[in-house]
Design a protein around this motif. Structure first.
Motif, mmCIF file in Angstrom:
data_model
loop_
_atom_site.group_PDB
_atom_site.id
_atom_site.type_symbol
_atom_site.label_atom_id
_atom_site.label_comp_id
_atom_site.label_asym_id
_atom_site.label_seq_id
_atom_site.Cartn_x
_atom_site.Cartn_y
_atom_site.Cartn_z
ATOM 1 N N ALA A 114 2.602 1.588 -3.374
ATOM 2 C CA ALA A 114 1.692 2.008 -4.431
ATOM 3 C C ALA A 114 1.437 3.510 -4.386
ATOM 4 O O ALA A 114 1.439 4.184 -5.424
ATOM 5 N N VAL A 115 1.232 4.050 -3.185
ATOM 6 C CA VAL A 115 0.979 5.484 -3.047
ATOM 7 C C VAL A 115 2.196 6.295 -3.474
ATOM 8 O O VAL A 115 2.087 7.274 -4.219
ATOM 9 N N MET A 116 3.384 5.857 -3.036
ATOM 10 C CA MET A 116 4.595 6.600 -3.361
ATOM 11 C C MET A 116 4.947 6.479 -4.846
ATOM 12 O O MET A 116 5.376 7.441 -5.479
ATOM 13 N N SER B 207 0.828 -1.205 0.000
ATOM 14 C CA SER B 207 0.000 0.000 0.000
ATOM 15 C C SER B 207 0.864 1.258 0.000
ATOM 16 O O SER B 207 0.614 2.200 -0.768
ATOM 17 N N VAL B 208 1.897 1.278 0.867
ATOM 18 C CA VAL B 208 2.799 2.425 0.921
ATOM 19 C C VAL B 208 3.535 2.583 -0.403
ATOM 20 O O VAL B 208 3.660 3.693 -0.943
ATOM 21 N N LEU C 191 2.649 9.100 5.797
ATOM 22 C CA LEU C 191 2.261 7.697 5.932
ATOM 23 C C LEU C 191 3.039 6.964 7.022
ATOM 24 O O LEU C 191 2.479 6.105 7.716
ATOM 25 N N TRP D 148 -1.082 13.086 10.730
ATOM 26 C CA TRP D 148 -0.804 13.620 9.395
ATOM 27 C C TRP D 148 -0.252 15.047 9.459
ATOM 28 O O TRP D 148 0.685 15.395 8.733
ATOM 29 N N ILE E 277 4.999 12.435 1.292
ATOM 30 C CA ILE E 277 4.079 11.308 1.487
ATOM 31 C C ILE E 277 4.622 10.358 2.551
ATOM 32 O O ILE E 277 3.873 9.847 3.384
ATOM 33 N N TRP E 278 5.940 10.123 2.517
ATOM 34 C CA TRP E 278 6.540 9.255 3.529
ATOM 35 C C TRP E 278 6.347 9.835 4.927
ATOM 36 O O TRP E 278 6.018 9.099 5.870
ATOM 37 N N LEU F 120 2.793 6.009 -7.258
ATOM 38 C CA LEU F 120 1.809 6.805 -7.983
ATOM 39 C C LEU F 120 2.201 8.282 -7.977
ATOM 40 O O LEU F 120 2.090 8.964 -9.001
ATOM 41 N N ALA F 121 2.671 8.763 -6.822
ATOM 42 C CA ALA F 121 3.111 10.161 -6.740
ATOM 43 C C ALA F 121 4.276 10.414 -7.685
ATOM 44 O O ALA F 121 4.314 11.428 -8.398
#
Length: 278
Positions: free
Chosen positions: A29-31, A26-27, A69, A102, A65-66, A33-34
């Protein structure tokens, strides 16, 4: 301490393999994608940015993002390791961590980015005055030492923030520095592992150009294949366990040796039901 740290991290990851893989994916994929959206779309397709600007923006976005997250993931693992998960599901706990941290994560990103920017300005200033005398080398050495120390305290920073009941950002930097000074050699080993898992050594070896043996290039590329599966989870577990071990050493938290370390051997790899892990 380093052997205990590695052993505990391995068994926690092994006992919670599916959760670790899902959270890591999940982590990742998000990173990813960014990176894809910023670097690929803006730079390659629309030609809005040059190579340097596109790369810096992509790295900055991934870093942001890191910082958002990672505290959420640390929150989940800290609760699981200390046995205070209270039967809450993984995604529910991570979501709870996102809501709690966050904004704190953005504050950490702002402080870290500001420090690195000041370090960059200082480097350029130092290069301009390097011929003024021997004292410049002393000042430069002190500056390099400060930068290295600042990078090393990142190992403890987010876990300390998450474990702090008051969630104090600036105090976390102070505590992280104290922790680093209490275990500098173990911290250096952990830093090397984190660097390796972030495939930094791949670029370092390429300084030698074509003289670098192919086998070493393949070894340094190995973390690239681990990134979607264990890289980020393993880094986070190293950070959390390192912090918890120092807390346990100074009697700040209960000793978890019996839960995660004792009675563990290679036979448990094939008979996990015989282990004492949770």
């Amino acid at each position: 301490m380093f052997s205990r740290l590695f052993k505990r991290t391995f068994w926690i990851f092994y006992d919670n393999l599916l959760k670790g893989l899902i959270l890591n994916a999940s982590v990742f994929a998000v990173m990813f994608l960014a990176f894809f959206v910023i670097f690929i779309q803006l730079f390659l397709n629309n030609k809005i940015l040059d190579a340097t600007s596109g790369t810096l923006l992509a790295i900055g976005a991934i870093s942001l993002i890191w910082h958002i997250l990672a505290p959420a993931a640390v929150h989940f693992w800290a609760k699981l390791i200390t046995g205070t998960n209270e039967d809450m599901g993984m995604f529910a706990r991570v979501w709870e961590g996102l809501k709690l941290f966050w904004l704190k994560g953005i504050a950490l990103f702002a402080i870290n980015t500001s420090f690195l920017y000041l370090a960059f300005l200082s480097l350029n200033f130092y290069k301009a005055i390097i011929n003024l005398g021997w004292w410049v080398y002393i000042v430069g050495g002190i500056g390099i030492w400060i930068v290295i120390m600042f990078m090393f305290i990142q190992i403890f920073l987010i876990p300390i923030l998450v474990l702090d009941e008051k969630r104090r950002v600036l105090i976390s930097y102070k505590k992280a520095l104290i922790m680093l000074l209490s275990a500098p050699f173990a911290a250096s080993s952990v830093a090397l592992i984190i660097l390796y898992l972030n495939f930094v050594f791949y670029f370092v070896l390429h300084i030698g150009g074509s003289q670098v043996p192919s086998v070493l290039e393949l070894i340094t590329l190995f973390p690239l294949f681990l990134a979607p599966f264990i890289t980020y989870t393993f880094i986070i577990l190293l950070q959390v366990n390192f912090t918890l071990l120092i807390y346990e050493k100074h009697k700040i938290m209960p000793d978890l040796r019996e839960t995660w370390e004792e009675g563990r051997n290679f036979s448990n790899l094939f008979k996990p039901w015989e282990s004492k892990g949770k």
